[in-house]
Design a protein around this motif. Structure first.
Motif, short mmCIF file in Angstrom:
data_model
loop_
_atom_site.label_atom_id
_atom_site.label_comp_id
_atom_site.label_asym_id
_atom_site.label_seq_id
_atom_site.Cartn_x
_atom_site.Cartn_y
_atom_site.Cartn_z
N LEU A 14 0.83 -1.21 0.00
CA LEU A 14 0.00 0.00 0.00
C LEU A 14 0.86 1.25 0.00
O LEU A 14 0.62 2.20 -0.77
CB LEU A 14 -0.92 -0.03 1.22
N GLY A 57 2.57 2.53 6.02
CA GLY A 57 1.42 1.70 5.62
C GLY A 57 1.41 0.35 6.32
O GLY A 57 0.35 -0.16 6.70
N THR A 93 -1.56 -0.85 8.85
CA THR A 93 -2.31 -2.07 8.52
C THR A 93 -2.29 -3.05 9.67
O THR A 93 -3.29 -3.74 9.93
CB THR A 93 -1.74 -2.71 7.26
N GLY A 126 -5.68 -1.07 0.75
CA GLY A 126 -4.46 -1.52 0.08
C GLY A 126 -4.72 -2.43 -1.09
O GLY A 126 -4.13 -2.27 -2.17
#
Length: 346
Positions: A128, A163, A167, A178
């Motif tokens: 992502l 990212g 996540t 993503g």
């Protein structure tokens, strides 16, 4: 009188100085698809289109499959580049050997990301961040030129780590975002391959190298680049819709199971009550209404008490065998209403 000599000027333009020649033609922005693309890249690009659709629309729904594909493709790509571009054990490996090694190691990486949830989420966050960084590098080309290659490289690494951490902290929303953006990026890259031969991919490599004075992108390249966030938003909405439907179906299934469980509990409670009642005695009286009972069942308590006192008196103890009294019976009294004649003579 001698003529003054003009100064000699050195320029990067190969044309003579002060020579009025037309400017070199710029790149033609004419949309011309490739005439005869090669078979192998076309098949690979078609397969990537299918993967992009799965990622974009069913990323969270097919979580295990997406994690396996992410690990497989990422590991295979990194190992292939290392084996094909670099020398391994002082020997240059062939293309086939490099592809075989890359597929084997990529398969192991896919199994790890599929079976270990945290590793799969971390890899999804990395992808992502890399996707967002690549889009920002291409989108900010007209307004920002990086001074060195360390700037775009550091930005990509920082966004990838950010990212990954986000996540791991919030798995569901960032997994949906993503996979949707990554699938949209794969679809845009496939369209770019068929339309202009990966011009956006080449420009991304030039931006990572911080090359100056790059020619501007054509209008259809900007159209493809603008279609990437639009496709990502549509894919995220589709995934949220599927998640809502799945959650509603799961809730209805749970409610139906709870209702069935309650019905079974009620049936078992009723059966337990029937089993706890005395066998063969109380059933008739529970089913029989009070209006249908015998009149002798409702004798006055005072009458029964007088009979009991008469039986226990000394005058009646001698003749007790001739008298039968059943006060515990529910179905009537067996006490005779007249006493024997012999018992009255004192």
């Amino acid at each position: 009188m001698e003529k003054a000599l003009l100064p000699l000027v050195v320029t990067s333009d190969p044309r003579p100085f002060n020579q009025q020649l037309p400017e070199p033609p710029g790149p033609k922005c004419v949309l011309e698809p490739q005439d005869s693309p090669e078979l192998a890249p076309t098949l690979v690009c078609t397969l990537c289109c299918c993967f992009g659709i799965i990622y974009c629309c069913f990323g969270y729904r097919c979580f295990k499959a997406v994690m396996f594909l992410s690990g497989l493709l990422s590991g295979a790509l990194v190992i292939f580049l290392l084996c094909h571009k670099e020398q391994v054990l002082e020997t240059q490996l062939s293309l086939e050997v490099s592809a075989g090694i890359a597929l084997g190691i990529g398969f192991l990486c896919g199994l790890v990301t599929m079976l270990v949830r945290s590793v799969g989420l971390f890899l999804t966050g990395l992808l992502l961040g890399l996707t967002l960084g690549a889009g920002l590098l291409l989108g900010t080309e007209p307004i920002y030129q990086p001074p060195s290659a360390w700037v775009p490289g550091g930005a990509l690494v920082g966004l990838a780590l950010l990212g990954a951490l986000l996540t791991l902290r919030w798995p569901r929303p960032f997994t949906v975002l993503g996979t949707a953006l990554l699938g949209a990026a794969v679809l845009v890259a496939c369209a770019d391959f068929f339309l202009e031969g990966l011009a956006l991919g080449s420009r991304l490599g030039q931006r990572l190298q911080a090359l100056p004075a790059l020619p501007p992108l054509c209008w259809y390249s900007w159209v493809l680049l603008g279609a990437w966030p639009a496709l990502g938003a549509l894919g995220a909405l589709a995934q949220w819709k599927l998640m809502a439907e799945e959650h509603g179906g799961h809730t209805s299934v749970v409610l139906s199971r709870q209702q069935r469980h309650l019905q079974l509990l009620r049936i078992r409670q009723q059966e337990a009550k029937w089993h706890r009642s005395p066998p063969g005695v109380g059933f008739y009286h529970r089913q029989l209404s009070p209006n249908t009972r015998h009149p002798a069942d409702s004798l006055a308590p005072s009458y029964l008490q007088s009979l009991q006192e008469r039986q226990l008196s000394p005058s009646t103890q001698a003749t007790a065998p001739n008298t039968v009294l059943d006060l515990d019976s529910d179905c009537g009294s067996t006490v005779p209403l007249t006493t024997p004649s012999g018992s009255t003579q004192t």
